[in-house]
Design a protein around this motif. Structure first.
Motif, PDB file in Angstrom:
ATOM      1  N   SER A 133      -8.517   1.198   3.247  1.00 48.06           N
ATOM      2  CA  SER A 133      -7.877   2.499   3.428  1.00 48.06           C
ATOM      3  C   SER A 133      -7.225   2.927   2.122  1.00 48.06           C
ATOM      4  O   SER A 133      -6.389   2.212   1.575  1.00 48.06           O
ATOM      5  N   ALA A 135      -4.866   4.728  -0.739  1.00 50.53           N
ATOM      6  CA  ALA A 135      -3.447   5.084  -0.810  1.00 50.53           C
ATOM      7  C   ALA A 135      -3.278   6.581  -0.616  1.00 50.53           C
ATOM      8  O   ALA A 135      -4.157   7.384  -0.947  1.00 50.53           O
ATOM      9  N   ASP A 136      -2.105   6.957  -0.080  1.00 51.35           N
ATOM     10  CA  ASP A 136      -1.761   8.350   0.133  1.00 51.35           C
ATOM     11  C   ASP A 136      -0.563   8.705  -0.739  1.00 51.35           C
ATOM     12  O   ASP A 136       0.278   7.859  -1.029  1.00 51.35           O
ATOM     13  N   ASP A 139       2.815   7.590   0.614  1.00 50.44           N
ATOM     14  CA  ASP A 139       3.044   6.193   0.981  1.00 50.44           C
ATOM     15  C   ASP A 139       4.384   5.671   0.463  1.00 50.44           C
ATOM     16  O   ASP A 139       5.122   4.990   1.185  1.00 50.44           O
ATOM     17  N   GLN A 140       4.692   5.967  -0.795  1.00 51.50           N
ATOM     18  CA  GLN A 140       5.924   5.457  -1.385  1.00 51.50           C
ATOM     19  C   GLN A 140       7.145   5.952  -0.608  1.00 51.50           C
ATOM     20  O   GLN A 140       8.070   5.190  -0.344  1.00 51.50           O
ATOM     21  N   PRO A 215       1.328  -1.219  -5.626  1.00 53.75           N
ATOM     22  CA  PRO A 215       0.111  -1.076  -4.826  1.00 53.75           C
ATOM     23  C   PRO A 215      -0.855  -2.235  -5.062  1.00 53.75           C
ATOM     24  O   PRO A 215      -0.936  -2.795  -6.157  1.00 53.75           O
ATOM     25  N   SER A 219      -5.451   0.593  -2.630  1.00 53.66           N
ATOM     26  CA  SER A 219      -5.376   0.674  -1.171  1.00 53.66           C
ATOM     27  C   SER A 219      -3.995   1.100  -0.707  1.00 53.66           C
ATOM     28  O   SER A 219      -3.079   1.342  -1.493  1.00 53.66           O
ATOM     29  N   SER A 220      -3.830   1.147   0.621  1.00 53.91           N
ATOM     30  CA  SER A 220      -2.545   1.488   1.229  1.00 53.91           C
ATOM     31  C   SER A 220      -1.746   0.231   1.577  1.00 53.91           C
ATOM     32  O   SER A 220      -0.955   0.231   2.510  1.00 53.91           O
ATOM     33  N   TYR A 222       0.951  -2.619  -0.088  1.00 58.83           N
ATOM     34  CA  TYR A 222       1.914  -2.664  -1.190  1.00 58.83           C
ATOM     35  C   TYR A 222       2.721  -3.958  -1.137  1.00 58.83           C
ATOM     36  O   TYR A 222       3.149  -4.394  -0.059  1.00 58.83           O
ATOM     37  N   VAL A 252       0.300   0.773   5.144  1.00 54.28           N
ATOM     38  CA  VAL A 252       0.609   2.117   5.630  1.00 54.28           C
ATOM     39  C   VAL A 252      -0.659   2.722   6.226  1.00 54.28           C
ATOM     40  O   VAL A 252      -1.656   2.886   5.534  1.00 54.28           O
TER      41      VAL A 252
END
Length: 261
Positions: A133, A135-136, A139-140, A215, A219-220, A222, A252
């Motif tokens: 998936s 990262a967006d 996310d942070q 990260p 990916s999502s 972390y 996430v």
């Protein structure tokens, strides 16, 4: 389980991070050996082991120059398990080495980057699926909110409210080792209560300026670290002063943040 798969790693020249399948296992400090079981990070067949230099490069960029000679060694061992932290009869499966000379270029700061087939037969860990998936951009922010809530619960000793944060990880462990899920849940709850009632969170964990949310690949997933690249969550035992470090990776998915490792 009567056998454990361990990594034994060390570096010379400068500090580094030890990673397995993209997950941060821990910081390698010059002159100190890191030795730890790695079952919760491995998959059947090919596994990627990396050692990544943290700093001391002569310039920035994807391929910086090394400011000193750097050497890394990682031993993959299988040992008989005699209880927590007690292993005997080591059998070295792989002896991996990597080096970068002063003035040579790193490839993305990596001192060692190799793949090995490991003798394991666990179910597929969920983190391997979450790693697919992407990262967006939010996310942070979601992880910061997650940390604020979780740390507040730790300070308030709200064990029952903390337990759902770890349900995904505990369920996977129970399945992988063929354990009773309720027993795993109960054992973890007892440990969590001990940490909440007999330990105090390190001040750095409570300071958002000290949060390093790293990260894993693109990916999502972390890793939660502090500026020294040590686990963010650290607890001081109230009686003995012993420092307990909790390595942690979160995932996430959508708006949900959960503990993977």
């Amino acid at each position: 389980m009567d056998k454990s798969l361990l990594l034994r790693a060390s570096v010379k020249g400068q500090d580094a991070l030890l990673m397995l399948n993209g997950m941060v296992l821990g910081k390698l400090t010059v002159g100190q050996e890191l030795r730890l079981p790695v079952h919760e990070y491995i998959q059947s067949g090919e596994n990627r082991i990396q050692v990544e230099a943290i700093s001391s490069t002569a310039q920035n960029g994807a391929k910086p120059l090394s400011a000193c000679n750097v050497d890394a060694q990682v031993l993959v061992e299988i040992q008989k398990d005699r209880g927590p932290g007690s292993f005997v009869n080591a059998n070295v499966l792989f002896r991996l080495q990597g080096s970068v000379l002063r003035g040579q270029r790193f490839n993305k700061n990596r001192v060692l980057d190799t793949r090995v087939d490991l003798p394991v037969s666990f179910p597929r860990w969920r983190y391997l699926d979450v790693m697919q998936s992407p990262a967006d951009s939010d996310d942070q922010e979601r992880i910061q909110d997650f940390l604020l809530k979780m740390l507040t619960l730790f300070q308030g000793q709200k064990v029952s409210a903390l337990l759902p944060y770890f349900s995904v990880r505990n369920r996977e462990v129970a399945t992988a080792y063929g354990l009773d899920l309720q027993q795993v849940h109960s054992t973890f709850a007892s440990h969590l209560e001990q940490m909440c009632t007999h330990c105090t969170l390190n001040d750095k964990a409570l300071d958002p300026a000290q949060w390093l949310v790293r990260p894993v690949r693109q990916s999502s997933i972390y890793a939660l670290l502090n500026p020294e690249h040590q686990p963010l969550l650290q607890f001081n035992a109230n009686q003995s002063g012993t420092l307990h470090k909790w390595p942690m990776h979160v995932g996430v998915l959508g708006s949900e943040v959960f503990v993977l490792r």
